[in-house]
Scaffold this motif. Structure first.
Motif, mmCIF file in Angstrom:
data_model
loop_
_atom_site.group_PDB
_atom_site.id
_atom_site.type_symbol
_atom_site.label_atom_id
_atom_site.label_comp_id
_atom_site.label_asym_id
_atom_site.label_seq_id
_atom_site.Cartn_x
_atom_site.Cartn_y
_atom_site.Cartn_z
ATOM 1 N N ALA A 101 0.843 -1.202 0.000
ATOM 2 C CA ALA A 101 0.000 0.000 0.000
ATOM 3 C C ALA A 101 0.880 1.254 0.000
ATOM 4 C CB ALA A 101 -0.922 -0.003 1.206
ATOM 5 N N ALA A 102 2.034 1.178 0.641
ATOM 6 C CA ALA A 102 2.898 2.365 0.757
ATOM 7 C C ALA A 102 3.455 2.780 -0.596
ATOM 8 C CB ALA A 102 4.029 2.092 1.751
ATOM 9 N N GLY A 103 3.858 1.816 -1.409
ATOM 10 C CA GLY A 103 4.396 2.158 -2.720
ATOM 11 C C GLY A 103 5.533 1.260 -3.147
ATOM 12 N N PRO A 104 6.023 1.465 -4.381
ATOM 13 C CA PRO A 104 6.967 0.516 -4.979
ATOM 14 C C PRO A 104 8.352 0.445 -4.321
ATOM 15 C CG PRO A 104 6.662 2.448 -6.378
ATOM 16 C CD PRO A 104 5.634 2.532 -5.299
ATOM 17 N N ARG A 105 8.702 1.419 -3.494
ATOM 18 C CA ARG A 105 10.012 1.362 -2.838
ATOM 19 C C ARG A 105 9.938 0.735 -1.455
ATOM 20 N NH1 ARG A 105 13.262 5.865 -4.388
ATOM 21 N NH2 ARG A 105 12.336 7.069 -6.070
ATOM 22 N N ALA A 106 8.795 0.196 -1.098
ATOM 23 C CA ALA A 106 8.657 -0.395 0.241
ATOM 24 C C ALA A 106 8.826 -1.906 0.176
ATOM 25 C CB ALA A 106 7.307 -0.036 0.835
ATOM 26 N N ARG A 107 9.469 -2.454 1.191
ATOM 27 C CA ARG A 107 9.734 -3.881 1.270
ATOM 28 C C ARG A 107 9.549 -4.342 2.712
ATOM 29 N NH1 ARG A 107 9.807 -3.022 -3.289
ATOM 30 N NH2 ARG A 107 11.222 -3.622 -4.965
ATOM 31 N N VAL A 108 9.529 -5.656 2.891
ATOM 32 C CA VAL A 108 9.359 -6.225 4.227
ATOM 33 C C VAL A 108 10.726 -6.528 4.846
ATOM 34 C CG1 VAL A 108 8.380 -8.166 5.529
ATOM 35 C CG2 VAL A 108 7.126 -7.198 3.572
ATOM 36 N N LEU A 109 10.838 -6.241 6.123
ATOM 37 C CA LEU A 109 12.050 -6.559 6.874
ATOM 38 C C LEU A 109 11.743 -7.727 7.814
ATOM 39 C CD1 LEU A 109 14.900 -5.989 7.978
ATOM 40 C CD2 LEU A 109 13.912 -4.233 9.412
ATOM 41 N N VAL A 110 12.499 -8.802 7.663
ATOM 42 C CA VAL A 110 12.300 -9.997 8.489
ATOM 43 C C VAL A 110 13.310 -10.010 9.632
ATOM 44 C CG1 VAL A 110 12.342 -12.533 8.516
ATOM 45 C CG2 VAL A 110 11.468 -11.317 6.489
ATOM 46 N N ASP A 111 12.843 -9.829 10.837
ATOM 47 C CA ASP A 111 13.697 -10.013 12.010
ATOM 48 C C ASP A 111 13.497 -11.468 12.422
ATOM 49 O OD1 ASP A 111 14.418 -10.257 14.812
ATOM 50 O OD2 ASP A 111 14.600 -8.078 14.858
ATOM 51 N N THR A 112 14.582 -12.246 12.410
ATOM 52 C CA THR A 112 14.423 -13.693 12.602
ATOM 53 C C THR A 112 13.822 -14.035 13.979
ATOM 54 O OG1 THR A 112 16.780 -13.733 13.129
ATOM 55 C CG2 THR A 112 16.140 -14.515 10.949
ATOM 56 N N GLY A 113 13.935 -13.133 14.937
ATOM 57 C CA GLY A 113 13.379 -13.397 16.272
ATOM 58 C C GLY A 113 11.914 -13.033 16.411
ATOM 59 N N HIS A 114 11.326 -12.449 15.364
ATOM 60 C CA HIS A 114 9.964 -11.935 15.481
ATOM 61 C C HIS A 114 8.906 -12.890 14.908
ATOM 62 C CE1 HIS A 114 11.282 -7.447 15.946
ATOM 63 N NE2 HIS A 114 11.890 -8.263 16.777
ATOM 64 N N HIS A 115 8.911 -14.106 15.405
ATOM 65 C CA HIS A 115 7.931 -15.095 14.944
ATOM 66 C C HIS A 115 7.457 -15.918 16.118
ATOM 67 C CE1 HIS A 115 10.542 -14.140 11.496
ATOM 68 N NE2 HIS A 115 9.410 -14.168 10.823
ATOM 69 N N TYR A 116 6.306 -16.537 15.934
ATOM 70 C CA TYR A 116 5.850 -17.454 16.970
ATOM 71 C C TYR A 116 6.728 -18.693 16.932
ATOM 72 C CZ TYR A 116 1.769 -14.493 17.498
ATOM 73 O OH TYR A 116 0.956 -13.431 17.736
ATOM 74 N N GLN A 117 6.725 -19.391 18.047
ATOM 75 C CA GLN A 117 7.503 -20.619 18.148
ATOM 76 C C GLN A 117 7.186 -21.558 16.990
ATOM 77 O OE1 GLN A 117 9.880 -21.431 19.855
ATOM 78 N NE2 GLN A 117 9.831 -20.548 21.887
ATOM 79 N N SER A 118 8.197 -22.129 16.446
ATOM 80 C CA SER A 118 8.111 -23.174 15.424
ATOM 81 C C SER A 118 7.583 -22.693 14.071
ATOM 82 C CB SER A 118 7.286 -24.379 15.910
ATOM 83 O OG SER A 118 5.916 -24.165 15.692
ATOM 84 N N GLN A 119 7.375 -21.378 13.925
ATOM 85 C CA GLN A 119 6.955 -20.872 12.612
ATOM 86 C C GLN A 119 8.062 -21.156 11.587
ATOM 87 O OE1 GLN A 119 5.467 -16.955 13.115
ATOM 88 N NE2 GLN A 119 4.506 -16.901 11.092
ATOM 89 N N ASN A 120 7.661 -21.446 10.364
ATOM 90 C CA ASN A 120 8.623 -21.769 9.320
ATOM 91 C C ASN A 120 9.128 -20.473 8.658
ATOM 92 O OD1 ASN A 120 9.950 -22.542 6.987
ATOM 93 N ND2 ASN A 120 8.666 -24.349 6.692
ATOM 94 N N VAL A 121 10.217 -19.956 9.178
ATOM 95 C CA VAL A 121 10.698 -18.639 8.719
ATOM 96 C C VAL A 121 11.199 -18.713 7.278
ATOM 97 C CG1 VAL A 121 12.261 -16.717 9.206
ATOM 98 C CG2 VAL A 121 11.254 -17.991 11.096
ATOM 99 N N GLU A 122 11.846 -19.824 6.911
ATOM 100 C CA GLU A 122 12.362 -19.893 5.539
ATOM 101 C C GLU A 122 11.228 -19.935 4.506
ATOM 102 O OE1 GLU A 122 12.984 -22.071 7.928
ATOM 103 O OE2 GLU A 122 12.939 -24.148 7.244
ATOM 104 N N GLN A 123 10.073 -20.433 4.922
ATOM 105 C CA GLN A 123 8.932 -20.395 3.988
ATOM 106 C C GLN A 123 8.470 -18.951 3.788
ATOM 107 O OE1 GLN A 123 5.407 -22.560 5.104
ATOM 108 N NE2 GLN A 123 4.491 -22.296 3.085
ATOM 109 N N ILE A 124 8.452 -18.188 4.872
ATOM 110 C CA ILE A 124 8.095 -16.767 4.764
ATOM 111 C C ILE A 124 9.080 -16.076 3.820
ATOM 112 C CG2 ILE A 124 8.010 -14.592 6.064
ATOM 113 C CD1 ILE A 124 7.034 -16.283 8.496
#
Ligand code: RM4
Ligand code: MN
Ligand code: MN
Length: 399
Positions: A209-232
């Protein structure tokens, strides 16, 4: 190791750069206390000097992430000094991290706050942060929001989403050149009922929604237990929306432990997904690799060098996966063969070839040992012991 494997590792390491956080060199702790280290940096000058030393030892950390709250309190007036300190330390300012969470006015949120005056304050801070990024020649604005609520019924979730869309869009539209807006997500803490940007899906929609220069930042510690981070990671790559990482490891929540200390295989799997994507696309993905850690017990510089060395090793191991063999095994559903491709590479001892790479680059073969031999920590301990004033971040709490 065959010549081919050596070449692969050399190639991978030539490309891999890691950004260190200025806040990783200061005294930080948990909500229960901070154990002060006499060698910890208490000024931006000291943080930049320490970051420069990490770069001198490893050769792969040319940039340092700056927090506006802690490193650029004087705003524009600090730009020349920070630039000069970075030059002296032989590094460059990297991502700029605005403060949307620590001021008293943000008690009920920043961009999600129901009070238009506070949203305007957050907006002004965001715009000032972009201006600082521009003046310092920085590319990424890394935004993390503590926004959320603690009790059901106390906040309008959809209204706050709209506010976020508006404000991120405004921020986005002031970016210039190759600058990017990185939107970080985190499921909980400090908010414990709902968090406005709680997961990768929310961050993705807001970034879109913000625009074409925006991207997601993945902090590896910011997930629920056992979430599959590499799939994200794989999904964000396939959506062309992965902007960067904050690396750290965790056992329970957002523990900010040194990268790879608890589950090195996870970071290997993340690097593997990136490598497969890059192989298929015939070029490097545009990803900022950054460290976001808080070292309460380990020595600050020691922990940072250990992190860099670990991340390099896992990146090199991922570069060894035989992709042709993997693709064939996957196509034939030969499960154990496919899985072995990953496990064989993960089990390979890459330390000798990494040492060779370092020597070829004129770097210490063993950066941790070089740190221990250098006397640097002893020197700064003596220099800093006298004028120590505890550096408190997040009021003593770091997450
Ligand atoms: C958050 C997040 C952010 C960091 C803040 C201080 O948990 O990881 O990246 O800037 O902490
Ligand atoms: Mn982070
Ligand atoms: Mn965090």
């Amino acid at each position: 190791m065959t010549e081919r494997t050596t070449a692969r590792v050399f190639d991978a390491l030539d490309r891999f750069r890691l950004e260190v956080p200025s806040w990783g060199f200061g005294n930080t702790g948990t909500r229960f206390g901070v154990f002060h280290q006499p060698a910890a940096a208490s000024t931006t000058a000291e943080k930049l000097a320490d970051a420069g030393f990490v770069h001198a030892l490893t050769g792969v950390c040319p940039t340092v992430a700056l927090h506006v709250q802690w490193d650029l309190q004087g705003g524009r007036d600090d730009v020349a000094t920070v630039q000069q300190l970075a030059d002296q330390a032989g590094i460059r300012p990297g991502s700029i991290n605005p403060n949307f969470f620590q001021d008293q006015c943000y008690k009920h949120g920043s961009f999600g706050n129901p009070d238009p005056a506070i949203r305007a304050q957050a907006r002004a801070h965001g715009l000032a942060s972009v201006d600082l990024a521009t003046r310092l020649g920085c590319r990424d604005l890394s935004c993390w929001f503590a926004d959320g609520s603690n009790y059901p019924g106390t906040a309008s979730i959809r209204q706050r989403k709209r506010f976020f869309e508006e404000e991120l869009g405004t921020l986005h539209d002031t970016l210039t050149g190759d600058q990017r807006l990185l939107v970080e997500y985190k499921p909980f803490e400090p908010a414990f009922y709902h968090t406005d940007v709680a997961d990768w899906g929310m961050a993705l929609l807001l970034a879109r929604a913000a625009g074409p220069r925006a991207r997601v930042l993945v902090d590896t510690g910011h997930h629920y237990q056992s979430q599959n981070v590499e799939q994200i990671v794989a999904w964000l790559l396939s959506e062309q929306m992965l902007g960067g990482f904050h690396f750290n490891d965790r056992r329970y929540a957002d523990d900010d432990l040194t990268t790879g200390s608890i589950d090195p295989y996870q970071l290997f799997r993340i690097f593997h997904e990136i490598r497969v994507f890059e192989a298929e696309h015939g070029g490097p993905a545009d990803i900022a690799y950054m460290i976001d850690q808080s070292h309460n017990l380990k020595g600050k510089i020691e922990a940072m060098v250990q992190t860099v060395v670990t991340a390099q090793a896992l990146y090199a191991k991922a570069a060894l996966v035989d992709l042709d063999r993997l693709v064939a095994a996957q196509a034939g559903s030969r499960l154990v063969q496919a899985e072995s491709c990953l496990q064989d590479s993960f089990a390979t001892d890459v330390r000798p070839v990494i040492a060779e790479w370092r020597t070829a680059k004129g770097l210490p073969a063993d950066p941790l040992d070089a740190l221990w031999q250098s006397g640097y920590v002893e020197r700064i301990t003596a220099e800093r012991a006298e004028r120590r004033t505890p550096h408190s971040t997040l009021g003593g709490v770091r997450s």
